[in-house]
Structure formats: structure tokens, C-alpha cells
Design an enzyme around this catalytic site. Sequence first.
Site, short mmCIF file in Angstrom:
data_model
loop_
_atom_site.label_atom_id
_atom_site.label_comp_id
_atom_site.label_asym_id
_atom_site.label_seq_id
_atom_site.Cartn_x
_atom_site.Cartn_y
_atom_site.Cartn_z
CE LYS A 77 -29.02 -19.56 66.59
NZ LYS A 77 -30.08 -20.35 66.74
N GLY B 241 -28.74 -14.51 57.20
CA GLY B 241 -29.21 -15.65 58.28
C GLY B 241 -29.93 -15.80 59.15
CE1 TYR C 110 -10.78 -9.01 49.78
CE2 TYR C 110 -10.95 -10.88 50.79
CZ TYR C 110 -10.12 -9.45 51.15
OH TYR C 110 -9.33 -8.75 52.44
NE ARG D 1 -12.85 -15.30 58.29
CZ ARG D 1 -14.38 -14.71 57.62
NH1 ARG D 1 -13.83 -13.09 58.19
NH2 ARG D 1 -14.02 -15.04 56.11
P1 NAD Z 1 -10.11 -0.78 52.08
O1 NAD Z 1 -11.27 -0.21 50.93
O2 NAD Z 1 -10.60 0.34 52.76
O3 NAD Z 1 -9.16 -0.50 51.56
C1 NAD Z 1 -8.08 -0.92 50.32
C2 NAD Z 1 -7.73 0.25 49.49
O4 NAD Z 1 -7.29 -0.20 48.66
C3 NAD Z 1 -8.94 1.86 48.95
O5 NAD Z 1 -8.11 2.79 49.06
C4 NAD Z 1 -8.48 1.33 47.48
O6 NAD Z 1 -9.06 2.77 46.61
C5 NAD Z 1 -7.25 1.04 46.89
N1 NAD Z 1 -7.21 0.76 46.34
C6 NAD Z 1 -8.39 -0.41 46.07
N2 NAD Z 1 -8.54 -1.03 44.70
C7 NAD Z 1 -6.11 -0.81 43.84
C8 NAD Z 1 -6.12 -0.19 42.59
N3 NAD Z 1 -6.05 -1.44 41.87
N4 NAD Z 1 -5.13 0.85 42.20
C9 NAD Z 1 -4.71 1.63 43.93
N5 NAD Z 1 -5.42 1.14 45.19
C10 NAD Z 1 -6.55 0.16 45.08
O7 NAD Z 1 -10.13 -1.38 52.61
P2 NAD Z 1 -9.15 -1.97 54.31
O8 NAD Z 1 -9.89 -2.82 54.94
O9 NAD Z 1 -8.37 -1.31 55.04
O10 NAD Z 1 -8.31 -3.21 53.82
C11 NAD Z 1 -6.73 -2.80 53.01
C12 NAD Z 1 -5.95 -4.65 53.11
O11 NAD Z 1 -6.15 -5.15 54.32
C13 NAD Z 1 -6.76 -4.96 51.87
O12 NAD Z 1 -5.95 -6.01 51.20
C14 NAD Z 1 -7.56 -6.12 52.59
O13 NAD Z 1 -8.03 -7.43 51.79
C15 NAD Z 1 -6.92 -6.51 53.96
N6 NAD Z 1 -7.94 -7.11 55.19
C16 NAD Z 1 -8.45 -5.95 54.74
C17 NAD Z 1 -9.42 -7.21 56.66
C18 NAD Z 1 -10.69 -5.70 57.28
O14 NAD Z 1 -10.95 -6.74 57.71
N7 NAD Z 1 -10.65 -4.65 57.14
C19 NAD Z 1 -9.36 -7.92 56.73
C20 NAD Z 1 -8.65 -8.95 56.07
C21 NAD Z 1 -7.71 -7.84 55.18
N1 UDP Z 2 -23.03 -9.46 58.05
C1 UDP Z 2 -24.33 -9.08 58.75
N2 UDP Z 2 -25.38 -7.85 57.32
C2 UDP Z 2 -24.83 -7.18 57.04
C3 UDP Z 2 -23.39 -7.31 57.13
C4 UDP Z 2 -23.30 -8.42 57.00
O1 UDP Z 2 -25.60 -9.97 59.61
O2 UDP Z 2 -25.34 -5.62 56.64
C5 UDP Z 2 -23.11 -10.83 57.88
C6 UDP Z 2 -22.33 -11.66 56.77
O3 UDP Z 2 -23.46 -11.80 56.32
C7 UDP Z 2 -21.37 -11.86 57.44
C8 UDP Z 2 -20.60 -11.43 58.49
O4 UDP Z 2 -22.03 -10.65 58.80
O5 UDP Z 2 -21.31 -13.69 57.56
C9 UDP Z 2 -19.27 -10.43 58.52
O6 UDP Z 2 -19.07 -10.01 56.83
P1 UDP Z 2 -18.22 -8.85 56.70
O7 UDP Z 2 -19.23 -8.73 55.73
O8 UDP Z 2 -18.05 -7.47 58.17
O9 UDP Z 2 -16.67 -9.38 56.41
P2 UDP Z 2 -16.60 -10.77 55.87
O10 UDP Z 2 -17.82 -11.96 56.17
O11 UDP Z 2 -16.08 -10.54 55.05
O12 UDP Z 2 -16.26 -11.44 57.45
#
Ligand code: NAD
Ligand code: UDP
Length: 314
Positions: A207, A204, A144, A276
Site C-alpha cells: 500500500k 510490505g 544515498y 511519495r
Molecule cells: P543508473 O544506475 O542507471 O545510472 C547511474 C550511472 O552512474 C551508471 O551508468 C553508473 O555506472 C554511473 N556511476 C556510478 N558511480 C559512478 C562513479 N563513481 N563514477 C562514474 N560513474 C558512476 O541510475 P539512473 O536511474 O540513471 O540515475 C541517474 C541519476 O539520477 C543518479 O544520480 C540518481 O541518483 C538520480 N535519480 C534517479 C532516479 C530514478 O528514479 N531513476 C530518481 C532520483 C534521482
Molecule cells: N518494491 C517492491 N517490490 C520490489 C521492489 C521494490 O514492492 O521487488 C517497493 C519498495 O519497497 C518501495 C517501492 O517498491 O516501497 C519503490 O522501490 P524502488 O526501489 O523502485 O524505489 P525507492 O524505494 O527508492 O523509491
Amino acid sequence: MKRILVTGGAGFIGSHLCERLLKEGNEVICLDNYFTGSKQNILHLIDNPYFELVRHDVTEPYFAEVDKIYNLACPASPIHYQFNPIKTIKTSVMGAINMLGLAKRVNAKILQASTSEVYGDPLIHPQIESYWGNVNPIGIRSCYDEGKRCAETLFMDYHSQNNVNIKIIRIFNTYGPNMNPNDGRVVSNFIMQALKGEDITIFGDGKQTRSFQYVDDLVEGMTRMMKTKKDFIGPVNIGNPIEFSMLELAENILNITGSKSKLIFNPLPQDDPKQRQPDISLAYNKLDSWKPVVELHEGLTKTIKYFNGLTNIR
Ligand code: NAD
Ligand code: UDP
């Protein structure tokens, strides 16, 4: 009226974005392969004559006459993106190449949904856009993180080599209605566990911190970024700078739901970032004083209401 392509449009963020773009009077093509997204998220838009649904995988080329592209297609939760890591990195890299190729051919403006994960487990705090990050290239999160980093590189190179009109935003942890309840991300996990009276799984010691942004604030920032002049391409952080530990998040969710769920402590996954928090001064300066306005309590209350309304909850 502009024609706008939203890849990943049936996902959590994409569905909110499609709704917003339609409300603004645009024509929207929602492209998705439904890996993590769902038709349920966009069911209410299907009767709109200006909304079009396309089942397609961004790893394959796609052609349509469009004015703008929001490239969101990519699974975002660790459980889903680690399910098939090769597919995840292909989605980010080949998806970026295909969508940038399309933008170049039809002269469309294109925005990349990048991520705070490009900073990895950051050694500076809060994170500013000029920080290059601390990312493990061979760990379980690499498909990712490195996929998204490579996509940023491709965006910059299509811009400098082919003059493609690009925008890059780095999204920090975002939550809200339409998150997949089985998504595995912390907000949806804790809410579902609290509503079902199951144990709350803290990874974990709990924290570690994240800064949680409500989806409406993100969509506002995203659409403002798309409207900026050609010379501002980013990357720009879009997130809520108020930081919480996972223990504090659990406490908030237990308070709002009134749940009696107990906290249990499970091992911390490999390479899990310890902290973060976005520095959002660039977004504030460049996007008309943009800053998040939805506080955690308000956003969680709306999200809990959404999850409570799901029929398959208990
Ligand atoms: P999500 O998983 O709900 O949405 C992703 C969408 O992309 C889904 O509808 C999935 O079916 C589609 N998809 C996946 N692979 C595909 C492919 N190969 N071709 C076509 N469609 C495909 O996730 P989200 O939270 O809505 O995230 C959307 C975007 O925002 C992503 O690119 C993610 O990396 C980015 N993003 C999200 C967060 C967050 O906290 N939600 C944080 C950082 C970045
Ligand atoms: N996390 C947790 N319990 C859960 C799922 C996630 O404590 O059931 C923690 C995870 O280890 C991380 C934080 O929550 O430290 C955020 O996780 P998430 O998967 O939502 O996002 P990301 O790690 O990609 O920021």
C-alpha cells in the site's frame, strides 16, 4: 555548438539525456565507470562524431573544457547503492566536489541530479521544495540520501562562495527503456517477473505509494532547467504527481503483459518511505509550464516492449 559533459552517461537516465543533447546539436562527453551503467545503452551513439566516451570514476578529479555539466553519476537503485555504501557516499560527495571544481575552473554551468530521497520518509504530502525532509542519518538508505543531501549543500556553497552557475533538480521515481533489468527497482522487477511468469515480489503490504515518471518527461524537465537564467538555481522537483500504490503498479503491469504471475508478499525493507508525491508547481511556473505528459499505461507499455526485446530475458 556547446560541449556538454554527462557524468553517469551510460546509465538509464544518462543514456536518454546524451541522445537528446546530441539531437539538439551539442557535442557530448559521456563519462562513466560502468558500475550500474552499460555500453549497450549508448551503443547506438558511438558512431556519432560528436559523441565521446570516457571511462572514469567521478571520485577522482577530471578535466575537460566544457560549457555545461550534468552530474548524474551515482547508483540509484537501493540494491546497487547499498552494495558498497561507502563508495556510494563518496560518489555523491567527492563526485560533487570534483565536478563543481571543474565547473569553477572552466566556468561551466552545472546541474545536479538530486532526488526525492532528500525528503526521506516525508511527513508532509505532497512534497514541496521548502520541506527539509525526514531522513535517518544512520540507516541502510543513508549512504544515498545523505550523500545526495551533502551534494546539494556543496552545490549551494560553490554557488554562494565561488559564484558557480548551478542548477539542482530533485528527481522523483523515473522509469523507462534502458533500465538495468537486474536493477532491483520496483518497475524493472515487476516487469521482469511478469514477463518470466515468476512471482511478483510485493514488499510490505504493497500500500506504500510512489509517483512514477516516464524518462522522456524527466529529460524534458532537466534540459529546460539547464536553460533557465542564472538567478534560478532550484532545487526544483521533477516528477509525475500521479501517485500509485505498489499493488496498483503490479496490477497495471499484469494487465499490460497478460501475465499469470502471482503476487507474493515479502518483508518491507528498513526505512522504506510510505508515500511519495511531488508538488510540481515550481517546475510548472519556472520551466515554461513543464509538466509530465506520458501516462503510466503508455510509459509502461513502451518499457515492457523494451524489456521484452532483451535477448537474455528467459
Ligand atoms: P543508473 O544506475 O542507471 O545510472 C547511474 C550511472 O552512474 C551508471 O551508468 C553508473 O555506472 C554511473 N556511476 C556510478 N558511480 C559512478 C562513479 N563513481 N563514477 C562514474 N560513474 C558512476 O541510475 P539512473 O536511474 O540513471 O540515475 C541517474 C541519476 O539520477 C543518479 O544520480 C540518481 O541518483 C538520480 N535519480 C534517479 C532516479 C530514478 O528514479 N531513476 C530518481 C532520483 C534521482
Ligand atoms: N518494491 C517492491 N517490490 C520490489 C521492489 C521494490 O514492492 O521487488 C517497493 C519498495 O519497497 C518501495 C517501492 O517498491 O516501497 C519503490 O522501490 P524502488 O526501489 O523502485 O524505489 P525507492 O524505494 O527508492 O523509491
